[in-house]
Design a protein around this motif. Structure first.
Motif, PDB file in Angstrom:
ATOM      1  N   VAL A 283     -16.874  16.351  17.239  1.00  0.00           N
ATOM      2  CA  VAL A 283     -17.905  15.334  17.032  1.00  0.00           C
ATOM      3  C   VAL A 283     -17.261  14.000  16.662  1.00  0.00           C
ATOM      4  O   VAL A 283     -17.774  12.928  16.996  1.00  0.00           O
ATOM      5  CB  VAL A 283     -18.887  15.794  15.932  1.00  0.00           C
ATOM      6  N   ILE A 284     -16.137  14.051  15.968  1.00  0.00           N
ATOM      7  CA  ILE A 284     -15.404  12.833  15.601  1.00  0.00           C
ATOM      8  C   ILE A 284     -14.521  12.369  16.751  1.00  0.00           C
ATOM      9  O   ILE A 284     -14.407  11.168  17.025  1.00  0.00           O
ATOM     10  CB  ILE A 284     -14.543  13.092  14.348  1.00  0.00           C
ATOM     11  N   LEU A 285     -13.903  13.332  17.439  1.00  0.00           N
ATOM     12  CA  LEU A 285     -12.947  12.981  18.498  1.00  0.00           C
ATOM     13  C   LEU A 285     -13.618  12.313  19.686  1.00  0.00           C
ATOM     14  O   LEU A 285     -13.064  11.372  20.268  1.00  0.00           O
ATOM     15  CB  LEU A 285     -12.202  14.239  18.958  1.00  0.00           C
ATOM     16  N   LEU A 286     -14.816  12.754  20.061  1.00  0.00           N
ATOM     17  CA  LEU A 286     -15.474  12.211  21.252  1.00  0.00           C
ATOM     18  C   LEU A 286     -15.747  10.699  21.142  1.00  0.00           C
ATOM     19  O   LEU A 286     -15.411   9.950  22.065  1.00  0.00           O
ATOM     20  CB  LEU A 286     -16.762  12.980  21.537  1.00  0.00           C
ATOM     21  N   PRO A 287     -16.356  10.216  20.050  1.00  0.00           N
ATOM     22  CA  PRO A 287     -16.534   8.757  19.948  1.00  0.00           C
ATOM     23  C   PRO A 287     -15.207   8.000  19.956  1.00  0.00           C
ATOM     24  O   PRO A 287     -15.123   6.899  20.510  1.00  0.00           O
ATOM     25  CB  PRO A 287     -17.250   8.581  18.602  1.00  0.00           C
ATOM     26  N   VAL A 288     -14.180   8.597  19.342  1.00  0.00           N
ATOM     27  CA  VAL A 288     -12.858   7.962  19.321  1.00  0.00           C
ATOM     28  C   VAL A 288     -12.325   7.812  20.742  1.00  0.00           C
ATOM     29  O   VAL A 288     -11.842   6.740  21.129  1.00  0.00           O
ATOM     30  CB  VAL A 288     -11.887   8.790  18.452  1.00  0.00           C
ATOM     31  N   LEU A 289     -12.417   8.882  21.535  1.00  0.00           N
ATOM     32  CA  LEU A 289     -11.904   8.837  22.907  1.00  0.00           C
ATOM     33  C   LEU A 289     -12.743   7.907  23.785  1.00  0.00           C
ATOM     34  O   LEU A 289     -12.200   7.161  24.609  1.00  0.00           O
ATOM     35  CB  LEU A 289     -11.886  10.240  23.503  1.00  0.00           C
ATOM     36  N   ILE A 290     -14.062   7.959  23.623  1.00  0.00           N
ATOM     37  CA  ILE A 290     -14.938   7.097  24.434  1.00  0.00           C
ATOM     38  C   ILE A 290     -14.645   5.627  24.148  1.00  0.00           C
ATOM     39  O   ILE A 290     -14.560   4.805  25.067  1.00  0.00           O
ATOM     40  CB  ILE A 290     -16.415   7.427  24.164  1.00  0.00           C
ATOM     41  N   LEU A 291     -14.471   5.290  22.887  1.00  0.00           N
ATOM     42  CA  LEU A 291     -14.146   3.913  22.530  1.00  0.00           C
ATOM     43  C   LEU A 291     -12.763   3.527  23.043  1.00  0.00           C
ATOM     44  O   LEU A 291     -12.532   2.393  23.479  1.00  0.00           O
ATOM     45  CB  LEU A 291     -14.211   3.739  21.011  1.00  0.00           C
ATOM     46  N   GLY A 292     -11.825   4.492  23.015  1.00  0.00           N
ATOM     47  CA  GLY A 292     -10.496   4.246  23.571  1.00  0.00           C
ATOM     48  C   GLY A 292     -10.551   3.954  25.062  1.00  0.00           C
ATOM     49  O   GLY A 292      -9.837   3.070  25.560  1.00  0.00           O
ATOM     50  N   VAL A 293     -11.405   4.692  25.782  1.00  0.00           N
ATOM     51  CA  VAL A 293     -11.573   4.452  27.214  1.00  0.00           C
ATOM     52  C   VAL A 293     -12.177   3.073  27.455  1.00  0.00           C
ATOM     53  O   VAL A 293     -11.747   2.326  28.350  1.00  0.00           O
ATOM     54  CB  VAL A 293     -12.460   5.543  27.844  1.00  0.00           C
ATOM     55  N   PHE A 294     -13.173   2.715  26.662  1.00  0.00           N
ATOM     56  CA  PHE A 294     -13.826   1.414  26.802  1.00  0.00           C
ATOM     57  C   PHE A 294     -12.834   0.270  26.569  1.00  0.00           C
ATOM     58  O   PHE A 294     -12.786  -0.700  27.334  1.00  0.00           O
ATOM     59  CB  PHE A 294     -14.992   1.323  25.815  1.00  0.00           C
ATOM     60  N   ILE A 295     -12.018   0.390  25.532  1.00  0.00           N
ATOM     61  CA  ILE A 295     -11.006  -0.641  25.239  1.00  0.00           C
ATOM     62  C   ILE A 295      -9.982  -0.701  26.365  1.00  0.00           C
ATOM     63  O   ILE A 295      -9.543  -1.792  26.764  1.00  0.00           O
ATOM     64  CB  ILE A 295     -10.322  -0.351  23.892  1.00  0.00           C
TER      65      ILE A 295
ATOM     66  N   GLY B 129      -5.987   0.249  14.125  1.00  0.00           N
ATOM     67  CA  GLY B 129      -7.366   0.168  13.667  1.00  0.00           C
ATOM     68  C   GLY B 129      -8.004   1.526  13.484  1.00  0.00           C
ATOM     69  O   GLY B 129      -8.669   1.790  12.464  1.00  0.00           O
ATOM     70  N   PHE B 130      -7.815   2.420  14.451  1.00  0.00           N
ATOM     71  CA  PHE B 130      -8.407   3.754  14.355  1.00  0.00           C
ATOM     72  C   PHE B 130      -7.776   4.552  13.218  1.00  0.00           C
ATOM     73  O   PHE B 130      -8.460   5.298  12.507  1.00  0.00           O
ATOM     74  CB  PHE B 130      -8.245   4.497  15.676  1.00  0.00           C
ATOM     75  N   LEU B 131      -6.462   4.429  13.046  1.00  0.00           N
ATOM     76  CA  LEU B 131      -5.787   5.144  11.949  1.00  0.00           C
ATOM     77  C   LEU B 131      -6.308   4.670  10.595  1.00  0.00           C
ATOM     78  O   LEU B 131      -6.564   5.484   9.696  1.00  0.00           O
ATOM     79  CB  LEU B 131      -4.273   4.922  12.031  1.00  0.00           C
TER      80      LEU B 131
ATOM     81  N   PHE C  93      -4.464   7.126  24.901  1.00  0.00           N
ATOM     82  CA  PHE C  93      -3.497   8.032  24.279  1.00  0.00           C
ATOM     83  C   PHE C  93      -3.372   7.742  22.783  1.00  0.00           C
ATOM     84  O   PHE C  93      -3.248   8.669  21.972  1.00  0.00           O
ATOM     85  CB  PHE C  93      -2.142   7.894  24.962  1.00  0.00           C
ATOM     86  N   PHE C  94      -3.418   6.464  22.405  1.00  0.00           N
ATOM     87  CA  PHE C  94      -3.353   6.118  20.989  1.00  0.00           C
ATOM     88  C   PHE C  94      -4.594   6.603  20.251  1.00  0.00           C
ATOM     89  O   PHE C  94      -4.514   7.032  19.094  1.00  0.00           O
ATOM     90  CB  PHE C  94      -3.213   4.603  20.824  1.00  0.00           C
ATOM     91  N   ALA C  95      -5.752   6.517  20.899  1.00  0.00           N
ATOM     92  CA  ALA C  95      -6.987   7.006  20.280  1.00  0.00           C
ATOM     93  C   ALA C  95      -6.902   8.512  20.045  1.00  0.00           C
ATOM     94  O   ALA C  95      -7.306   9.014  18.980  1.00  0.00           O
ATOM     95  CB  ALA C  95      -8.180   6.671  21.173  1.00  0.00           C
ATOM     96  N   LEU C  96      -6.368   9.231  21.028  1.00  0.00           N
ATOM     97  CA  LEU C  96      -6.211  10.683  20.896  1.00  0.00           C
ATOM     98  C   LEU C  96      -5.286  11.039  19.743  1.00  0.00           C
ATOM     99  O   LEU C  96      -5.519  12.002  19.010  1.00  0.00           O
ATOM    100  CB  LEU C  96      -5.672  11.257  22.208  1.00  0.00           C
ATOM    101  N   LEU C  97      -4.231  10.260  19.563  1.00  0.00           N
ATOM    102  CA  LEU C  97      -3.260  10.538  18.502  1.00  0.00           C
ATOM    103  C   LEU C  97      -3.778  10.134  17.129  1.00  0.00           C
ATOM    104  O   LEU C  97      -3.475  10.793  16.120  1.00  0.00           O
ATOM    105  CB  LEU C  97      -1.955   9.796  18.797  1.00  0.00           C
ATOM    106  N   SER C  98      -4.564   9.064  17.064  1.00  0.00           N
ATOM    107  CA  SER C  98      -4.972   8.516  15.772  1.00  0.00           C
ATOM    108  C   SER C  98      -5.865   9.457  14.983  1.00  0.00           C
ATOM    109  O   SER C  98      -5.756   9.561  13.756  1.00  0.00           O
ATOM    110  CB  SER C  98      -5.691   7.182  15.989  1.00  0.00           C
ATOM    111  N   MET C  99      -6.749  10.172  15.673  1.00  0.00           N
ATOM    112  CA  MET C  99      -7.733  11.002  14.966  1.00  0.00           C
ATOM    113  C   MET C  99      -7.074  12.127  14.161  1.00  0.00           C
ATOM    114  O   MET C  99      -7.271  12.236  12.945  1.00  0.00           O
ATOM    115  CB  MET C  99      -8.763  11.535  15.968  1.00  0.00           C
TER     116      MET C  99
END
Length: 379
Positions: A109-121, A83-85, A304-310
């Protein structure tokens, strides 16, 4: 003089809100895709053992509902990656990432929301995996036992081999409660290998506690081989004989503990207790530890997937980012799934560390994400 700072914070809030909404939308789409894949796979597995045996539809529906926590826990991490990719790849193709960068904002600025959402999921996935999955597993096993006791022919499939915990059955043609031919291998109480061959066999339900089924055999031949002297054996023949098959041949003893039926906290206490008492073998201890680490490694793979996807989406999503993100995501999901299966196999059979076999795929994904992000920043 304070208005520009206020405007900057406002613009940043709008940007973060937009990113989160887009990421959630594509996550939900990818989650539904993987959910259906695992759901259909579960239906096919159940169809092989249960549906074709004419089990009541309500029992089948209950079994499927008890399988939902497992399906959700498996789907969430892969949905995060794909989904993130797809989302970030689409934004890259539509030049939205270029506009963000042109406005003076960094990739962080893009990475932070991605990581925060990854943590939430990951937190939600961990709750499902650690709390709802044990409840579902307990209910599933309990209902399956009830179904099997009511109709033991579910476990006997025509022209197949059935391996239980202490015996092997070679099954001929099964018609209702009749089996045309049956070969039974086991080891008796005296350590002798016993082979039972029978012609027509009738499968009867048993009312005795602990007995799953009663096999009424015609023209049965029993051969018992002495392990200490292979030249010695006993042969017995009977026109009619009866044999009970105990439930613990198909199910583990109710007093034993299944790691999938425990939360991570309960499993941690159980591992510590068993280690102090020394009642488990090295192989069993490693299996318990493997299951313990799996309760964390799979749900938190979303981070980890969120970190890689961005960085992957931005580096490779300039053209057809949506499609490229889907292809790369599916490929990585298959590779990760294969690594998890291999890790479990080597961990159980070869006794490799449960920590490394379960966390190594996550670490590889995390390191790859950092490397690609550094490449993106320096580009």
């Amino acid at each position: 003089m304070k208005f520009p700072a206020l405007s900057f914070r406002s613009n940043r809030h709008v940007l973060v809100t937009y990113l989160v909404k887009e990421l959630l939308l594509y996550f939900i789409i990818a989650f539904l895709f993987f959910f259906m894949v695992f759901f259909v796979n579960q239906i096919l597995l159940m169809a092989e053992d249960i549906l074709k045996k004419r089990v009541p539809i309500m029992d089948v529906a209950r079994l499927m509902s008890y399988s939902l926590p497992f399906i959700i826990a498996q789907s969430a991490p892969f949905a995060t990656l794909v989904g993130f990719l797809m989302c970030l790849g689409r934004m890259m193709t539509d030049n939205e990432i270029l506009v963000i960068r042109a406005s003076g904002k960094s990739f962080m600025v893009i990475l932070l929301p991605v990581l925060i959402l990854g943590v939430f999921i990951s937190i939600l996935s961990f709750f499902v995996n650690d709390y709802l999955l044990p409840l579902g597993t307990i209910s599933y096993n309990k209902l399956y036992k009830e179904i099997l006791f009511s109709d033991p022919t579910i476990e006997l499939e025509s022209n197949s081999i059935k391996r239980t915990e202490d015996a092997t059955l070679v099954i001929g043609e099964v018609t209702d409660t009749l089996v045309s031919d049956l070969i039974f291998f086991d080891i008796d109480d005296h350590g002798q290998i016993r082979v039972i061959v029978s012609g027509a066999t009738e499968i009867n339900n048993s009312t005795e506690p602990g007995i799953l089924m009663n096999l009424s055999m015609e023209s049965a031949t029993v051969c018992a081989f002495d392990m200490s002297d292979v030249g010695r054996y006993d042969v017995m023949q009977a026109g009619q004989t009866s044999m009970n098959v105990f439930a613990n041949s198909f199910f583990s003893d109710s007093s034993s503990t299944n790691p999938r039926e425990m939360t991570s906290f309960d499993l941690f206490k159980f591992i510590r207790q068993v280690k102090e008492e020394g009642t488990a073998s090295t192989l069993q201890m490693n299996m318990y530890k493997l299951e313990f680490h799996k309760k964390f490694s799979l749900p938190f793979a979303s981070i980890f997937f969120a970190l890689l996807s961005m960085p992957l989406a931005i580096l490779f999503g300039k053209h057809n980012g949506l499609t490229v993100g889907l292809i790369i995501g599916i490929f990585l999901c298959v590779a990760y799934w294969a690594a998890m299966i291999l890790g479990q196999t080597f961990g159980i059979r070869q006794g490799l560390s449960g920590f490394w076999t379960m966390w190594l795929p996550d670490f590889f994904v995390g390191v790859a994400g950092i490397v690609f992000y550094l490449i993106l920043v320096k580009k």
